[in-house]
Design an enzyme around this catalytic site. Structure first.
Site, PDB file in Angstrom:
ATOM      1  N   GLY A  16      -0.553  -2.099   6.368  1.00 39.87           N
ATOM      2  CA  GLY A  16      -0.426  -3.354   7.108  1.00 39.87           C
ATOM      3  C   GLY A  16      -1.738  -4.110   7.116  1.00 39.87           C
ATOM      4  O   GLY A  16      -2.607  -3.863   6.266  1.00 39.87           O
TER       5      GLY A  16
ATOM      6  N   ASP B  45      -8.658  -1.092   5.671  1.00 39.49           N
ATOM      7  CA  ASP B  45      -8.558   0.158   6.434  1.00 39.49           C
ATOM      8  C   ASP B  45      -8.293   1.384   5.562  1.00 39.49           C
ATOM      9  O   ASP B  45      -8.674   2.504   5.921  1.00 39.49           O
ATOM     10  CB  ASP B  45      -7.403   0.040   7.446  1.00 39.49           C
ATOM     11  CG  ASP B  45      -6.079  -0.236   6.731  1.00 39.49           C
ATOM     12  OD1 ASP B  45      -6.039  -1.150   5.873  1.00 39.49           O
ATOM     13  OD2 ASP B  45      -5.093   0.464   7.002  1.00 39.49           O
TER      14      ASP B  45
ATOM     15  N   THR C  70       0.842  -1.210   0.000  1.00 36.79           N
ATOM     16  CA  THR C  70       0.000   0.000   0.000  1.00 36.79           C
ATOM     17  C   THR C  70       0.871   1.251   0.000  1.00 36.79           C
ATOM     18  O   THR C  70       1.983   1.225   0.535  1.00 36.79           O
ATOM     19  CB  THR C  70      -0.884  -0.035   1.270  1.00 36.79           C
ATOM     20  OG1 THR C  70      -1.814  -1.089   1.103  1.00 36.79           O
ATOM     21  CG2 THR C  70      -1.621   1.265   1.521  1.00 36.79           C
TER      22      THR C  70
ATOM     23  N   GLY D 120      -5.121  -4.749   7.449  1.00 30.49           N
ATOM     24  CA  GLY D 120      -6.205  -3.786   7.575  1.00 30.49           C
ATOM     25  C   GLY D 120      -7.248  -4.139   8.618  1.00 30.49           C
ATOM     26  O   GLY D 120      -7.782  -3.260   9.300  1.00 30.49           O
TER      27      GLY D 120
ATOM     28  N   VAL E 115     -13.272  -4.743   1.986  1.00 26.76           N
ATOM     29  CA  VAL E 115     -12.712  -3.396   2.075  1.00 26.76           C
ATOM     30  C   VAL E 115     -11.852  -3.335   3.332  1.00 26.76           C
ATOM     31  O   VAL E 115     -12.282  -3.757   4.409  1.00 26.76           O
ATOM     32  CB  VAL E 115     -13.844  -2.343   2.131  1.00 26.76           C
ATOM     33  CG1 VAL E 115     -13.265  -0.953   2.358  1.00 26.76           C
ATOM     34  CG2 VAL E 115     -14.655  -2.371   0.834  1.00 26.76           C
TER      35      VAL E 115
END
Ligand code: ASP
Length: 300
Positions: free
Chosen positions: A220, A199, A168, A222, A197
């Protein structure tokens, strides 16, 4: 103090990929710093820095993102600016090369904060963005990685951040006017359940900005970060403990481990443009530049 910090994921980044992560973070910080140092806004700097990493192909964001359990990309992103608490976010889009730009358009041009899936893609078109083909975002490297884990029963995303990638991207900037902006963009976790979905598009979990205190972008596992509302938890810690960005970053990673057995990394700026970062994975790719520095620091 004008400053900018970016990250390109936290996991056990192998030696062979260090150069690409370093280059990607350096290009992103170079792009964002060019904007900030010539008097541009934190919102522009964050959007443009993240666009560099979304296009790069190295990271789990935009082109090169991980595939979900059905073999599709589903991208998430968020952006927030700390003057007005304005924010925008997008989740589970398949045909958007730059989800961070779509998140910004949602922030600036819609009455909503989070749009998902086909509705989000429809909004992108109505806001003047061109949709790409999903295949433009899928790289052979990711197809092969997906095949290798998809065939294995027992693979879980929680353990991805040591052996498997978690790339990410995120950025936090403060501009001359003292406005703080944070953005985060991701393809989410490898082999995630379709529609999952994490974080990154959730305000307070993946991104949070509040002028006078600071800004945080996370990366990391989520599910763990959502449970402890990691980005806002770090902001609250800064507010209550002398606005020290490094102590707040360390605190966030510590409670991620202690409360939910989570792993990951965070980048933080405080209201004075001071930098903090922490991670519990073997490595995190990040880079930053402040007015006090002569050249950016790039680390993996
Ligand atoms: N936090 C992201 C997610 O869970 C993954 C990552 O940071 O690499 O979707």
């Amino acid at each position: 103090m004008v400053s900018l910090i970016v990250h390109g994921g936290a996991w056990n980044i192998p030696d062979a990929l260090l150069g690409a992560h370093r280059d990607g973070c350096a290009s992103a910080v170079g792009k964002g710093w060019g904007i900030l140092s010539s008097g541009g806004t934190a919102v522009d700097a964050v959007e443009q820095a993240i666009r560099v990493m979304e296009a790069e192909g190295t990271f789990d964001a935009g082109r090169g993102s991980h595939l979900n359990a059905d073999g599709h990309v589903e991208l998430d992103a968020s952006i927030m600016e700390g003057r007005s608490y304005r924010c925008g976010a997008v989740a589970a889009v398949r045909r958007v090369l730059h989800p961070i730009t779509l998140a910004r358009k949602i922030m600036e041009e819609s009455e909503h904060i989070l749009l998902v899936g086909p509705g989000a893609e429809r909004f992108a078109v109505s806001a003047g963005m061109t949709l790409c083909k999903e295949s433009d975002l899928v790289m052979e490297r990711e197809r092969a990685l997906w095949k290798s884990v998809n065939a294995k029963s027992g693979f879980t995303a929680k353990h991805a951040f040591s052996k498997h990638p978690g790339d990410t991207v995120g950025a936090v900037a403060i501009d001359r006017s003292g406005n703080i902006c944070v953005g985060t963009s991701t393809g989410g976790t490898l082999n995630k359940y379709p529609g999952r979905v994490g974080d990154s598009p959730l305000i307070g979990c993946g991104s949070y900005a509040e002028n006078g205190i600071g800004g945080v972008s996370t990366t990391g596992w989520g599910e763990g970060m959502i449970k402890i509302v990691l980005a806002k938890t770090i902001i609250d810690h800064m507010e209550e403990n002398g606005k020290d960005p490094q102590k707040a970053a360390d605190y966030g990673i510590d409670i991620l481990h202690k409360k939910v057995d989570g792993k990951g990394g965070v980048i933080v700026l405080n209201h004075e443009g001071r930098v903090g970062f922490a991670f519990s994975t073997p490595r995190m790719a990040f880079a930053y530049m402040t007015q006090e520095m002569n050249e950016p620091r790039v680390e993996v």
